[in-house]
Design an enzyme around this catalytic site. Structure first.
Site, PDB file in Angstrom:
ATOM      1  N   TYR A  19       4.797   6.632  11.203  1.00  0.00           N
ATOM      2  CA  TYR A  19       3.528   6.961  10.544  1.00  0.00           C
ATOM      3  C   TYR A  19       2.409   6.965  11.573  1.00  0.00           C
ATOM      4  CZ  TYR A  19       6.052   4.717   6.593  1.00  0.00           C
ATOM      5  OH  TYR A  19       6.956   4.310   5.659  1.00  0.00           O
ATOM      6  N   PHE A  20       1.453   7.861  11.356  1.00  0.00           N
ATOM      7  CA  PHE A  20       0.239   7.799  12.175  1.00  0.00           C
ATOM      8  C   PHE A  20      -0.748   6.892  11.434  1.00  0.00           C
ATOM      9  CE2 PHE A  20       1.020   9.962  16.122  1.00  0.00           C
ATOM     10  CZ  PHE A  20       2.380  10.198  15.921  1.00  0.00           C
TER      11      PHE A  20
ATOM     12  N   TYR B 294       0.828  -1.217   0.000  1.00  0.00           N
ATOM     13  CA  TYR B 294       0.000   0.000   0.000  1.00  0.00           C
ATOM     14  C   TYR B 294       0.864   1.271   0.000  1.00  0.00           C
ATOM     15  CZ  TYR B 294      -3.280   3.407   2.086  1.00  0.00           C
ATOM     16  OH  TYR B 294      -4.032   4.501   2.380  1.00  0.00           O
TER      17      TYR B 294
ATOM     18  N   PRO C 117      -9.053  -4.867  22.503  1.00  0.00           N
ATOM     19  CA  PRO C 117      -8.052  -4.855  23.569  1.00  0.00           C
ATOM     20  C   PRO C 117      -6.799  -4.096  23.128  1.00  0.00           C
ATOM     21  CG  PRO C 117      -8.623  -7.119  22.917  1.00  0.00           C
ATOM     22  CD  PRO C 117      -9.420  -6.209  22.059  1.00  0.00           C
TER      23      PRO C 117
ATOM     24  N   TYR D 174       3.272  -7.149  16.871  1.00  0.00           N
ATOM     25  CA  TYR D 174       3.563  -6.254  15.742  1.00  0.00           C
ATOM     26  C   TYR D 174       4.238  -4.981  16.246  1.00  0.00           C
ATOM     27  CZ  TYR D 174       2.848  -2.461  12.470  1.00  0.00           C
ATOM     28  OH  TYR D 174       3.059  -1.345  11.674  1.00  0.00           O
TER      29      TYR D 174
ATOM     30  N   SER E 182       6.182   3.360  13.318  1.00  0.00           N
ATOM     31  CA  SER E 182       4.754   3.574  13.557  1.00  0.00           C
ATOM     32  C   SER E 182       4.548   4.357  14.843  1.00  0.00           C
ATOM     33  CB  SER E 182       4.084   2.199  13.678  1.00  0.00           C
ATOM     34  OG  SER E 182       2.823   2.320  14.291  1.00  0.00           O
ATOM     35  N   ALA E 183       3.445   5.090  14.907  1.00  0.00           N
ATOM     36  CA  ALA E 183       3.067   5.800  16.135  1.00  0.00           C
ATOM     37  C   ALA E 183       2.868   4.834  17.291  1.00  0.00           C
ATOM     38  CB  ALA E 183       1.783   6.587  15.889  1.00  0.00           C
TER      39      ALA E 183
ATOM     40  N   ASN F  89       7.703 -10.072  -1.801  1.00  0.00           N
ATOM     41  CA  ASN F  89       7.344 -11.486  -2.007  1.00  0.00           C
ATOM     42  C   ASN F  89       5.848 -11.665  -2.269  1.00  0.00           C
ATOM     43  OD1 ASN F  89       6.244 -11.111   0.498  1.00  0.00           O
ATOM     44  ND2 ASN F  89       7.299 -12.821   1.499  1.00  0.00           N
TER      45      ASN F  89
ATOM     46  N   LYS G  67       8.267  -3.110  15.896  1.00  0.00           N
ATOM     47  CA  LYS G  67       8.645  -1.735  15.498  1.00  0.00           C
ATOM     48  C   LYS G  67       9.596  -1.140  16.529  1.00  0.00           C
ATOM     49  CE  LYS G  67       6.339  -1.486  11.670  1.00  0.00           C
ATOM     50  NZ  LYS G  67       7.085  -1.629  10.421  1.00  0.00           N
TER      51      LYS G  67
HETATM   52  P1  NAD Z   1       1.512  -3.696   3.052  1.00  0.00           P
HETATM   53  O1  NAD Z   1       1.228  -4.998   3.667  1.00  0.00           O
HETATM   54  O2  NAD Z   1       0.568  -3.168   2.046  1.00  0.00           O
HETATM   55  O3  NAD Z   1       2.989  -3.680   2.420  1.00  0.00           O
HETATM   56  C1  NAD Z   1       4.027  -4.476   2.935  1.00  0.00           C
HETATM   57  C2  NAD Z   1       4.623  -5.251   1.771  1.00  0.00           C
HETATM   58  O4  NAD Z   1       5.674  -6.090   2.278  1.00  0.00           O
HETATM   59  C3  NAD Z   1       3.614  -6.166   1.085  1.00  0.00           C
HETATM   60  O5  NAD Z   1       3.595  -5.893  -0.295  1.00  0.00           O
HETATM   61  C4  NAD Z   1       4.137  -7.580   1.361  1.00  0.00           C
HETATM   62  O6  NAD Z   1       3.871  -8.468   0.307  1.00  0.00           O
HETATM   63  C5  NAD Z   1       5.618  -7.312   1.555  1.00  0.00           C
HETATM   64  N1  NAD Z   1       6.304  -8.330   2.355  1.00  0.00           N
HETATM   65  C6  NAD Z   1       5.897  -8.916   3.517  1.00  0.00           C
HETATM   66  N2  NAD Z   1       6.808  -9.793   3.940  1.00  0.00           N
HETATM   67  C7  NAD Z   1       7.828  -9.761   3.054  1.00  0.00           C
HETATM   68  C8  NAD Z   1       9.067 -10.451   2.958  1.00  0.00           C
HETATM   69  N3  NAD Z   1       9.442 -11.359   3.868  1.00  0.00           N
HETATM   70  N4  NAD Z   1       9.883 -10.169   1.903  1.00  0.00           N
HETATM   71  C9  NAD Z   1       9.520  -9.275   0.962  1.00  0.00           C
HETATM   72  N5  NAD Z   1       8.350  -8.597   1.010  1.00  0.00           N
HETATM   73  C10 NAD Z   1       7.520  -8.826   2.035  1.00  0.00           C
HETATM   74  O7  NAD Z   1       1.675  -2.638   4.251  1.00  0.00           O
HETATM   75  P2  NAD Z   1       1.749  -1.059   4.227  1.00  0.00           P
HETATM   76  O8  NAD Z   1       0.496  -0.536   4.844  1.00  0.00           O
HETATM   77  O9  NAD Z   1       2.159  -0.571   2.907  1.00  0.00           O
HETATM   78  O10 NAD Z   1       2.901  -0.843   5.290  1.00  0.00           O
HETATM   79  C11 NAD Z   1       4.249  -0.669   4.895  1.00  0.00           C
HETATM   80  C12 NAD Z   1       5.092  -0.521   6.142  1.00  0.00           C
HETATM   81  O11 NAD Z   1       4.607   0.561   6.922  1.00  0.00           O
HETATM   82  C13 NAD Z   1       5.056  -1.763   7.041  1.00  0.00           C
HETATM   83  O12 NAD Z   1       6.347  -1.944   7.590  1.00  0.00           O
HETATM   84  C14 NAD Z   1       4.087  -1.361   8.135  1.00  0.00           C
HETATM   85  O13 NAD Z   1       4.337  -2.014   9.347  1.00  0.00           O
HETATM   86  C15 NAD Z   1       4.369   0.146   8.251  1.00  0.00           C
HETATM   87  N6  NAD Z   1       3.242   0.885   8.830  1.00  0.00           N
HETATM   88  C16 NAD Z   1       2.015   0.769   8.255  1.00  0.00           C
HETATM   89  C17 NAD Z   1       0.933   1.451   8.824  1.00  0.00           C
HETATM   90  C18 NAD Z   1      -0.441   1.304   8.226  1.00  0.00           C
HETATM   91  O14 NAD Z   1      -1.421   1.584   8.926  1.00  0.00           O
HETATM   92  N7  NAD Z   1      -0.577   0.920   6.966  1.00  0.00           N
HETATM   93  C19 NAD Z   1       1.111   2.241   9.974  1.00  0.00           C
HETATM   94  C20 NAD Z   1       2.391   2.340  10.513  1.00  0.00           C
HETATM   95  C21 NAD Z   1       3.469   1.665   9.926  1.00  0.00           C
HETATM   96  N1  UFG Z   2     -12.131   1.014  14.442  1.00  0.00           N
HETATM   97  C1  UFG Z   2     -13.490   0.800  14.458  1.00  0.00           C
HETATM   98  N2  UFG Z   2     -13.944  -0.331  13.856  1.00  0.00           N
HETATM   99  C2  UFG Z   2     -13.138  -1.241  13.249  1.00  0.00           C
HETATM  100  C3  UFG Z   2     -11.740  -0.986  13.222  1.00  0.00           C
HETATM  101  C4  UFG Z   2     -11.278   0.165  13.829  1.00  0.00           C
HETATM  102  O1  UFG Z   2     -14.258   1.587  14.991  1.00  0.00           O
HETATM  103  O2  UFG Z   2     -13.640  -2.247  12.726  1.00  0.00           O
HETATM  104  C5  UFG Z   2     -11.616   2.244  15.099  1.00  0.00           C
HETATM  105  C6  UFG Z   2     -10.611   1.953  16.193  1.00  0.00           C
HETATM  106  O3  UFG Z   2     -11.248   1.810  17.442  1.00  0.00           O
HETATM  107  C7  UFG Z   2      -9.733   3.210  16.136  1.00  0.00           C
HETATM  108  C8  UFG Z   2      -9.830   3.671  14.687  1.00  0.00           C
HETATM  109  O4  UFG Z   2     -10.947   2.998  14.134  1.00  0.00           O
HETATM  110  O5  UFG Z   2     -10.266   4.208  16.956  1.00  0.00           O
HETATM  111  C9  UFG Z   2      -8.603   3.335  13.868  1.00  0.00           C
HETATM  112  O6  UFG Z   2      -8.357   1.918  13.930  1.00  0.00           O
HETATM  113  P1  UFG Z   2      -7.342   1.214  12.926  1.00  0.00           P
HETATM  114  O7  UFG Z   2      -7.362  -0.234  13.201  1.00  0.00           O
HETATM  115  O8  UFG Z   2      -7.603   1.671  11.542  1.00  0.00           O
HETATM  116  O9  UFG Z   2      -5.947   1.850  13.339  1.00  0.00           O
HETATM  117  P2  UFG Z   2      -5.189   1.818  14.739  1.00  0.00           P
HETATM  118  O10 UFG Z   2      -4.964   3.239  15.138  1.00  0.00           O
HETATM  119  O11 UFG Z   2      -5.810   0.944  15.709  1.00  0.00           O
HETATM  120  O12 UFG Z   2      -3.824   1.124  14.311  1.00  0.00           O
HETATM  121  C10 UFG Z   2      -3.034   1.671  13.265  1.00  0.00           C
HETATM  122  C11 UFG Z   2      -2.279   0.545  12.566  1.00  0.00           C
HETATM  123  C12 UFG Z   2      -1.285  -0.073  13.489  1.00  0.00           C
HETATM  124  C13 UFG Z   2      -0.408   0.963  14.098  1.00  0.00           C
HETATM  125  C14 UFG Z   2      -1.253   2.030  14.764  1.00  0.00           C
HETATM  126  C15 UFG Z   2      -0.433   3.163  15.313  1.00  0.00           C
HETATM  127  O13 UFG Z   2      -3.173  -0.453  12.138  1.00  0.00           O
HETATM  128  O14 UFG Z   2      -0.485  -0.918  12.721  1.00  0.00           O
HETATM  129  O15 UFG Z   2      -2.158   2.588  13.801  1.00  0.00           O
HETATM  130  O16 UFG Z   2       0.312   3.702  14.278  1.00  0.00           O
HETATM  131  F1  UFG Z   2       0.370   0.382  15.020  1.00  0.00           F
END
Ligand code: NAD
Ligand code: UFG
Length: 337
Positions: free
Chosen positions: A177-178, A11, A293, A149, A124-125, A32, A153
């Site tokens: 990232y938030f 993404y 939780p 998870y 991540s935040a 992958n 981080k």
């Molecule tokens: P995503 O799952 O869309 O992208 C991650 C990619 O990594 C995927 O395309 C997956 O196929 C690939 N991948 C997983 N394991 C692998 C491996 N062993 N070797 C090679 N590729 C591999 O996730 P995203 O939302 O784009 O997130 C990207 C990064 O940002 C991640 O590290 C995630 O933890 C971090 N992040 C995401 C969020 C969020 O809410 N999306 C918030 C904070 C941090």
């Molecule tokens: N929420 C709902 N219904 C749902 C899912 C979420 O109401 O089905 C609410 C949650 O209670 C929260 C808000 O939507 O208040 C956002 O929830 P997300 O699951 O979208 O995001 P989080 O803030 O819980 O978590 C995200 C990422 C984590 C990261 C975290 C802090 O998914 O990977 O932000 O950066 F660790």
């Protein structure tokens, strides 16, 4: 420059590749496809105006990494690859530690061997934990995560600090990232995870498209103005642009730098839902459920350091995030499950 982007078909990685290509960088993607599809390479190339090299493979495969560094000699690595689903990490912690930790360590070993010095990491935040008070700023102590998870981080941030201390020429940027949401404004690129999403925005889009019967609002008695959770939602294109600024800043520098990438504004679940309903014209069926939780009530960023040092500020509104998500979810049904 030539940039190796791990997780580049995912993404955030795919949107960042578009911006890298638009700026004229050469891009090599390693992914992958565990949580993405090779089909995104076509819109990435079309929107970026250039073709990335795509290597399908695992970042834990050291010989593969060595061959990528030998063949392409990237100037920098942006490291997105990893697993990110909180509930899945509770069920399969070893999978998360193996992929996220071992994957990052293997990547660093290959970088070190190849003499590649510049590294941007997707943090991540979640590292702020539940004890700090909002807005979160980069100098706060990191907390304890409530799930494996989040622990990966925190641990990877520490691994990167230790690595930089031992490798004085290395330049490392931790981007916290938030809540990334939204899609490319063209509607051609967005979030298409494999399997059922668990983040709020793709769930909203699935309910709006009739793929899910109702949106569960998880938590209604948080200490927030309307009782629902408050988050700092950031448009994925703003986030991608933050990576461009981070790359500019760290290449040619040394040491570890840390930046929050958020908007600095807290938005409640009900406010987000209302904005989506207004933009899409669809009324979402909702059910109220207990909080998940480990969820914190409020999470938003202090964005002043990124503004000051990177010259970066998120520009896109919550309405933009909702409109672009909605466009994408209707235009690219083929990419979404
Ligand atoms: P995503 O799952 O869309 O992208 C991650 C990619 O990594 C995927 O395309 C997956 O196929 C690939 N991948 C997983 N394991 C692998 C491996 N062993 N070797 C090679 N590729 C591999 O996730 P995203 O939302 O784009 O997130 C990207 C990064 O940002 C991640 O590290 C995630 O933890 C971090 N992040 C995401 C969020 C969020 O809410 N999306 C918030 C904070 C941090
Ligand atoms: N929420 C709902 N219904 C749902 C899912 C979420 O109401 O089905 C609410 C949650 O209670 C929260 C808000 O939507 O208040 C956002 O929830 P997300 O699951 O979208 O995001 P989080 O803030 O819980 O978590 C995200 C990422 C984590 C990261 C975290 C802090 O998914 O990977 O932000 O950066 F660790």
């Amino acid at each position: 420059m030539k940039i190796l982007v791990t997780g580049g078909t995912g993404y955030i990685g795919s949107h960042t590749c578009v911006e890298l290509l638009k700026e004229g960088h050469a891009v090599v993607i390693l992914d992958n496809l565990r949580n993405s599809k090779a089909a995104v390479l076509e819109p990435v190339a079309a929107l970026g105006g250039g073709t990335p090299v795509f290597v399908e493979g695992d970042m834990r495969d050291r010989p593969l990494l060595d061959s990528i560094f030998a063949r392409h000699a990237p100037d920098a690595v942006i490291h997105f690859a990893g697993l990110k689903c909180v509930p899945e990490s509770i069920l399969n912690p070893l999978d998360y530690y193996n992929t996220n930790l071992y994957g990052t360590v293997t990547l660093l070993e290959a970088m070190q061997a190849a003499g590649c010095k510049n590294f941007v990491f997707s943090s991540s935040a979640t590292v702020y934990g539940s004890k700090n008070s909002v807005p979160f700023h980069e100098e706060m102590p990191t907390g304890t995560a409530t799930n494996p998870y989040g622990t990966t981080k925190i641990m990877i941030e520490q691994i990167l600090r230790d690595y930089a201390a031992a490798q004085p020429a290395a330049s490392i940027c931790l981007l916290r990232y938030f809540n990334p949401v939204g899609a490319h404004p063209s509607g051609k690129l967005g979030e298409s995870p494999n399997g059922v999403p668990n983040n709020i925005m793709p769930l909203i889009a699935d309910v709006a498209r009739g793929r899910l019967p109702a949106l569960q609002i998880t938590g209604t008695d948080f200490e927030t103005p309307d009782g629902t959770g408050v988050r700092d939602y950031i448009h994925v294109v703003d986030l991608a642009l933050g990576h461009m600024k981070a790359l500019e800043k760290i290449c040619g520098s040394t040491g570890v730098s840390v930046y929050n990438l958020g908007t600095g504004k807290g938005v409640s679940v009900l406010e987000l839902v209302r904005a989506f309903e207004q933009v899409s014209g669809v009324t979402l069926p909702k059910v109220f459920a207990p909080c998940r939780p480990g969820d914190v009530a409020v999470c938003y960023a202090d964005t002043s350091k990124a503004a000051r040092e990177l010259g970066w500020k998120a520009q896109r509104s919550v309405d933009d995030m909702c409109r672009d998500t909605w466009n994408y979810s209707r235009l690219r049904e083929d990419l979404i499950n």
